[in-house]
Design an enzyme around this catalytic site. Structure first.
Site, PDB file in Angstrom:
ATOM      1  N   LYS A  55     -23.567 -53.657 -25.853  1.00 34.69           N
ATOM      2  CA  LYS A  55     -23.492 -54.576 -26.998  1.00 34.69           C
ATOM      3  C   LYS A  55     -22.839 -55.885 -26.590  1.00 34.69           C
ATOM      4  O   LYS A  55     -21.770 -55.901 -25.999  1.00 34.69           O
ATOM      5  CB  LYS A  55     -22.670 -53.883 -28.085  1.00 34.69           C
ATOM      6  CG  LYS A  55     -22.500 -54.640 -29.371  1.00 34.69           C
ATOM      7  CD  LYS A  55     -21.845 -53.774 -30.443  1.00 34.69           C
ATOM      8  CE  LYS A  55     -20.490 -53.259 -30.033  1.00 34.69           C
ATOM      9  NZ  LYS A  55     -19.793 -52.556 -31.143  1.00 34.69           N
ATOM     10  N   LYS A  60     -14.249 -50.608 -26.903  1.00 32.94           N
ATOM     11  CA  LYS A  60     -13.995 -52.050 -26.889  1.00 32.94           C
ATOM     12  C   LYS A  60     -12.521 -52.291 -26.633  1.00 32.94           C
ATOM     13  O   LYS A  60     -11.707 -51.370 -26.583  1.00 32.94           O
ATOM     14  CB  LYS A  60     -14.437 -52.703 -28.195  1.00 32.94           C
ATOM     15  CG  LYS A  60     -13.614 -52.346 -29.412  1.00 32.94           C
ATOM     16  CD  LYS A  60     -13.859 -53.291 -30.586  1.00 32.94           C
ATOM     17  CE  LYS A  60     -15.274 -53.346 -31.036  1.00 32.94           C
ATOM     18  NZ  LYS A  60     -15.441 -54.078 -32.318  1.00 32.94           N
TER      19      LYS A  60
END
Length: 228
Positions: free
Chosen positions: A81, A25
């Site tokens: 995600k 991320k």
């Protein structure tokens, strides 16, 4: 219960390899900020463990979300995600369905993770309790709760053990896995074991408490030992 650790770079990923899942991320771009596809690919090349990739905290943009999901899957992510930064259940379902189709269309073996936020009331988004049925209906795999605003407040400041256990059990009944995250601390691990989600996600915990700092290998090792 698998430990997911979220490095922001290849260098941090090298310090995170004791984790069960390596989650790529970009913390500067939000709770579930998306990193670059070449970073996902490079981290995938580092390890045989599953690699997860966040694609962003999305308002109602099903086309953009689908493109992001397909890009992350194509770059090598095993788990894709997304965070739902919207309120309407119908829009949430369309987003989930679009992201799931974008991944499973070419990569049916990959896992789609749909996140809502524990602090949904202060950001005026859909309640995590309302996503279970939507995730299952769309055919995605994991329902997740995280926190949207990273200001020191954590998952348990908004949702208690009973509520999180009910969320986990509701997911399980519909064949979904559960992931829990949100500024978790080492002292939260005992209660998380009682709740027993399939995945817990951490970053700040293994950065010494500050998610903007660098991941520390010894804290990743400490976390994995405590989870076990």
């Amino acid at each position: 219960m698998d430990l997911l650790v979220s490095p922001s770079s290849v260098e941090e990923a090298k310090l995170s390899l004791a984790a069960d899942i390596i989650d790529v991320k970009k913390p500067s771009e939000g709770s579930l900020g998306a990193n670059f596809p070449w970073v996902i690919s490079a981290i995938k090349d580092l390890t045989n463990k599953p690699v997860s990739a966040a694609i962003g905290d999305y308002e109602y943009r099903p086309g953009g979300a689908a493109q992001g999901a397909f890009g992350a899957a194509s770059a090598g992510a095993d788990y894709i995600k997304i965070g739902l930064m919207l309120k309407s259940e119908s829009e949430a379902f369309e987003m989930i369905e679009s992201v799931n189709k974008a991944v499973k269309w070419k990569y049916p073996e990959k896992t789609v993770v749909i996140a809502a936020y524990a602090d949904f009331e202060r950001i005026d988004t859909i309640s995590p309790m309302d996503i279970t049925k939507l995730v299952a209906k769309a055919g995605a795999d994991v329902a997740m709760i995280d926190t949207a605003v990273k200001d020191g407040k954590r998952l348990f400041d908004f949702l208690d053990e009973k509520t999180l256990t009910e969320f986990t059990e509701a997911n399980r009944k519909l064949g979904l896995k559960t992931a829990l995250a949100g500024s978790l601390k080492f002292e939260d691990l005992d209660v998380l074991k009682r709740i027993n989600p399939e995945i817990i996600g951490v970053r700040g915990m293994v950065c010494g408490g500050d998610r903007s700092a660098v991941i520390r290998e010894e804290l990743v090792q400490k976390a994995i030992e405590m989870v076990r």
